[in-house]
Write a protein that holds these residues in place. Structure first.
Motif, PDB file in Angstrom:
ATOM      1  N   MET A  87       0.807  -1.211  -0.034  1.00  0.00           N
ATOM      2  CA  MET A  87      -0.181  -0.055  -0.098  1.00  0.00           C
ATOM      3  C   MET A  87       0.804   1.412   0.077  1.00  0.00           C
ATOM      4  SD  MET A  87      -2.751   1.104   2.884  1.00  0.00           S
ATOM      5  CE  MET A  87      -1.916   0.947   4.207  1.00  0.00           C
ATOM      6  N   ILE A 150       3.332  -6.074  17.297  1.00  0.00           N
ATOM      7  CA  ILE A 150       2.699  -6.298  16.092  1.00  0.00           C
ATOM      8  C   ILE A 150       2.298  -7.761  15.901  1.00  0.00           C
ATOM      9  CG2 ILE A 150       4.501  -6.256  14.591  1.00  0.00           C
ATOM     10  CD1 ILE A 150       1.251  -4.432  13.821  1.00  0.00           C
ATOM     11  N   THR A 252       9.393   2.437  15.342  1.00  0.00           N
ATOM     12  CA  THR A 252       8.991   2.574  16.711  1.00  0.00           C
ATOM     13  C   THR A 252      10.156   2.244  17.664  1.00  0.00           C
ATOM     14  OG1 THR A 252       6.949   1.676  15.948  1.00  0.00           O
ATOM     15  CG2 THR A 252       7.087   1.910  18.451  1.00  0.00           C
ATOM     16  N   ALA A 349       6.196  14.061  11.644  1.00  0.00           N
ATOM     17  CA  ALA A 349       7.076  12.798  11.659  1.00  0.00           C
ATOM     18  C   ALA A 349       6.040  11.715  11.240  1.00  0.00           C
ATOM     19  CB  ALA A 349       7.390  12.581  13.096  1.00  0.00           C
ATOM     20  N   PHE A 350       4.884  11.618  11.159  1.00  0.00           N
ATOM     21  CA  PHE A 350       4.098  10.446  10.614  1.00  0.00           C
ATOM     22  C   PHE A 350       3.723  10.822   9.243  1.00  0.00           C
ATOM     23  CE2 PHE A 350       3.351   9.986  15.413  1.00  0.00           C
ATOM     24  CZ  PHE A 350       3.986   8.543  15.273  1.00  0.00           C
ATOM     25  N   GLY A 351       4.483  11.886   8.591  1.00  0.00           N
ATOM     26  CA  GLY A 351       3.703  12.191   6.915  1.00  0.00           C
ATOM     27  C   GLY A 351       2.409  12.947   7.324  1.00  0.00           C
ATOM     28  N   ALA A 363       1.807   3.724  17.601  1.00  0.00           N
ATOM     29  CA  ALA A 363       3.322   4.253  17.742  1.00  0.00           C
ATOM     30  C   ALA A 363       3.180   5.207  18.841  1.00  0.00           C
ATOM     31  CB  ALA A 363       3.472   4.881  16.415  1.00  0.00           C
ATOM     32  N   GLU A 366       2.896   3.188  22.138  1.00  0.00           N
ATOM     33  CA  GLU A 366       3.948   2.372  22.483  1.00  0.00           C
ATOM     34  C   GLU A 366       5.121   3.023  22.985  1.00  0.00           C
ATOM     35  OE1 GLU A 366       5.302  -1.120  19.877  1.00  0.00           O
ATOM     36  OE2 GLU A 366       3.607  -0.341  18.620  1.00  0.00           O
TER      37      GLU A 366
HETATM   38  C1  HEM Z   1       7.168   6.284  15.449  1.00  0.00           C
HETATM   39  C2  HEM Z   1       6.830   5.422  14.772  1.00  0.00           C
HETATM   40  C3  HEM Z   1       6.250   5.577  13.383  1.00  0.00           C
HETATM   41  C4  HEM Z   1       6.891   6.544  12.417  1.00  0.00           C
HETATM   42  C5  HEM Z   1       7.713   7.654  12.721  1.00  0.00           C
HETATM   43  C6  HEM Z   1       5.847   6.262  11.332  1.00  0.00           C
HETATM   44  C7  HEM Z   1       6.107   7.005  10.203  1.00  0.00           C
HETATM   45  C8  HEM Z   1       5.469   7.041   8.917  1.00  0.00           C
HETATM   46  C9  HEM Z   1       5.267   7.947   7.881  1.00  0.00           C
HETATM   47  C10 HEM Z   1       6.164   9.207   7.774  1.00  0.00           C
HETATM   48  C11 HEM Z   1       4.468   7.346   6.902  1.00  0.00           C
HETATM   49  C12 HEM Z   1       4.256   7.839   5.551  1.00  0.00           C
HETATM   50  C13 HEM Z   1       5.053   7.327   4.438  1.00  0.00           C
HETATM   51  C14 HEM Z   1       4.955   7.978   3.070  1.00  0.00           C
HETATM   52  O1  HEM Z   1       4.049   8.963   2.921  1.00  0.00           O
HETATM   53  O2  HEM Z   1       5.480   7.465   2.106  1.00  0.00           O
HETATM   54  C15 HEM Z   1       4.108   6.104   7.268  1.00  0.00           C
HETATM   55  C16 HEM Z   1       3.087   5.104   6.781  1.00  0.00           C
HETATM   56  C17 HEM Z   1       2.812   3.817   7.322  1.00  0.00           C
HETATM   57  N1  HEM Z   1       2.989   3.522   8.607  1.00  0.00           N
HETATM   58 FE1  HEM Z   1       3.987   4.415   9.995  1.00  0.00          FE
HETATM   59  N2  HEM Z   1       5.200   5.014  11.338  1.00  0.00           N
HETATM   60  C18 HEM Z   1       5.547   4.586  12.592  1.00  0.00           C
HETATM   61  C19 HEM Z   1       4.761   3.368  13.165  1.00  0.00           C
HETATM   62  C20 HEM Z   1       4.102   2.548  12.471  1.00  0.00           C
HETATM   63  C21 HEM Z   1       3.242   1.651  12.994  1.00  0.00           C
HETATM   64  C22 HEM Z   1       3.470   1.284  14.422  1.00  0.00           C
HETATM   65  C23 HEM Z   1       2.561   1.023  12.292  1.00  0.00           C
HETATM   66  C24 HEM Z   1       1.597  -0.369  12.378  1.00  0.00           C
HETATM   67  C25 HEM Z   1       1.745  -1.292  13.179  1.00  0.00           C
HETATM   68  C26 HEM Z   1       2.642   1.754  10.841  1.00  0.00           C
HETATM   69  C27 HEM Z   1       2.191   1.306   9.734  1.00  0.00           C
HETATM   70  C28 HEM Z   1       2.428   2.348   8.580  1.00  0.00           C
HETATM   71  C29 HEM Z   1       1.863   1.879   7.391  1.00  0.00           C
HETATM   72  C30 HEM Z   1       1.057   0.594   6.884  1.00  0.00           C
HETATM   73  C31 HEM Z   1       1.877   3.041   6.455  1.00  0.00           C
HETATM   74  C32 HEM Z   1       1.442   3.050   4.989  1.00  0.00           C
HETATM   75  C33 HEM Z   1       0.117   3.916   4.934  1.00  0.00           C
HETATM   76  C34 HEM Z   1      -0.141   4.232   3.538  1.00  0.00           C
HETATM   77  O3  HEM Z   1       0.608   4.007   2.566  1.00  0.00           O
HETATM   78  O4  HEM Z   1      -1.291   4.531   3.408  1.00  0.00           O
HETATM   79  N3  HEM Z   1       3.709   2.833  11.116  1.00  0.00           N
HETATM   80  N4  HEM Z   1       4.586   5.987   8.708  1.00  0.00           N
END
Ligand code: HEM
Length: 417
Positions: A87, A150, A252, A349-351, A363, A366
């Motif tokens: 995805m 997870i 994480t 930081a999470f986009g 996240a 945790e």
């Molecule tokens: C502090 C921890 C985390 C950070 C900093 C983080 C950061 C990010 C960022 C920046 C993106 C965007 C990616 C993009 O735009 O290309 C993203 C997407 C994503 N993250 Fe996290 N993440 C973290 C933890 C997690 C956790 C715990 C999970 C699931 C168990 C997770 C699952 C996902 C998934 C599945 C995507 C893709 C979403 C999509 O494409 O619609 N992430 N994350």
């Protein structure tokens, strides 16, 4: 300017990515880096706009596959082929459908219900760390925690936890051009890990199709089981499990380790956060902003467009430099300082946009529980020495977190014969 720090893999830039990003942001915020053959965007507003710009594609795997010379049976091509369905590297409308179906597994209440379990896991890991007289908090707590969480949330039996960890490690060797490992066999190892993981998840999917339970995988199977056949196929479910394991693990781990280093560097700040549980959440937000686990995200240009007078052409790459954007003085007053009163929703930081992290709530839970517990249970906690980071463009990953605390001496004495 020609002498800008636009090679993000020099030892200086790996040690201080924020310093390099600050120079770029001040002097050339839309900068072409010949080394990376990519545009580096370092301003908050530009990065946020890029997240929403349809001229930029998230599909950064297929272009990589077609640019490589290897035959299609080659390990790296096969591995990239598997990842290309995830995805996170798809664009709408394919992404919209996958995201809707994955959303069933991330219902707020279900994630919130994990809090107690996560607290128990953190306490157990910390008990073991202390009993062994451990010194590295990455190995002892930050690294194992997200993989266990997870694995449990997906509904895998506890005895399979270690396998989750090793698959995740093998994938991290190659994921998204991280470039952190130059071992020649890394593609073979990653492919082996991916294939083993796919086989494992295929069996788990079959099991949960027969016997749904309360876990995330069952939610993804049954959550949107529409009669028009738009539910997730077995292959898609397997890919989703692999993505969740991978996306949720290293990030994480690094969030916890980076937050601990940042928040213990100033003893007054450390003690304030330790003594007031209400400050843990804002402290973690500031850590995500200042030392977030993801430094850079990559996009592929699919349409020519202009930005700040530069022409960005189809076929080029754009690096969204999150560590630059999150310290942009135009957006954040006194950007390099921890400010526990700062509004929480603003950092990226999470986009942002359609791909914004689906696991952000998990996240955050945790990281808060881990950081809050470590500060509380390890009084006087401090990190020793300068950080050592993996030499990657994408992640801010400390190789270890050697700590001491006021109970260290007691633990050593107790473990002596
Ligand atoms: C502090 C921890 C985390 C950070 C900093 C983080 C950061 C990010 C960022 C920046 C993106 C965007 C990616 C993009 O735009 O290309 C993203 C997407 C994503 N993250 Fe996290 N993440 C973290 C933890 C997690 C956790 C715990 C999970 C699931 C168990 C997770 C699952 C996902 C998934 C599945 C995507 C893709 C979403 C999509 O494409 O619609 N992430 N994350």
């Amino acid at each position: 300017m020609n002498d800008l720090p636009d090679d993000l893999l020099t030892p200086e830039a790996v040690a201080d990515p924020d310093g390099a990003a600050a120079v770029l942001r001040a002097h050339d915020p839309v900068h072409w880096s010949p080394t990376h053959r990519a545009w580096l965007l370092t301003r908050f507003d530009d990065v946020v706009a890029a997240f929403k710009n349809p001229a930029l594609s998230s599909d950064r795997v297929r272009p990589l596959m077609s640019a490589r010379d290897e035959p299609s049976g080659d390990a790296s091509q096969k591995m990239l082929g598997l990842i290309s369905e995830w995805m996170v590297v798809t664009d709408p409308p394919a992404h919209t459908r996958l995201r809707r179906l994955a959303g069933a597994a991330f219902k707020q209440q279900q994630i919130a219900a994990m809090e107690e379990r996560i607290q128990t896991l953190v306490d157990d890991l910390l008990d073991a760390f202390l009993a062994e007289g451990g010194t590295d908090l990455v190995a002892g707590v930050a690294y194992p925690l997200p993989a266990i969480v997870i694995a449990e949330m997906l509904g895998a039996p506890p005895e399979d936890r270690d396998r989750f960890r090793s698959w995740s490690d093998e994938l991290a060797l190659v994921a998204f051009g991280a470039g952190g490992d130059a071992r020649p066999d890394r593609h073979e190892r990653a492919l082996r890990g991916l294939e083993e993981m796919a086989e494992y998840f295929r069996a788990l999917v079959a099991h949960r199709r027969r016997e749904p339970s309360g876990d995330m995988l069952s939610a993804m199977i049954t959550g949107d089981d529409r009669s028009d056949g738009s539910g997730l196929s077995d292959d898609e479910l397997v890919g989703m499990c692999a993505l969740l394991l991978f996306a949720g693990h290293e990030t994480t781990t690094n969030a916890i380790a980076n937050a601990v280093r940042l928040l213990t560097a100033d003893t007054e700040l450390r003690d304030r956060v330790r003594d007031d549980p209400a400050l843990v959440a804002p402290a973690v937000e500031e850590a995500l902003r200042l030392v977030g686990p993801i430094k850079v995200l990559v996009r592929w240009v699919i349409e020519d467009h202009e930005l700040r007078g530069r022409t960005i052409r189809a076929g080029e790459r754009v690096y969204l430099v999150l560590c630059g954007a999150n310290r942009d003085p135009e957006r954040f007053a006194d950007p390099d300082t921890v400010d526990l009163a700062r509004s929480r929703a603003t950092h990226i930081a999470f986009g942002r946009g359609v791909h914004a992290c689906i696991g952000a709530q998990l996240a955050r839970i945790e990281t808060r529980i881990a950081v809050g517990t470590l500060l509380r249970r390890l009084p006087g906690l401090r990190v020793e020495g300068e950080p050592e980071y993996l030499p990657t463009i994408a992640s801010r990953a400390q190789t270890s977190l050697p700590v001491v605390h006021d109970g260290s001496a007691t633990v050593e004495t107790a473990s002596r014969p």
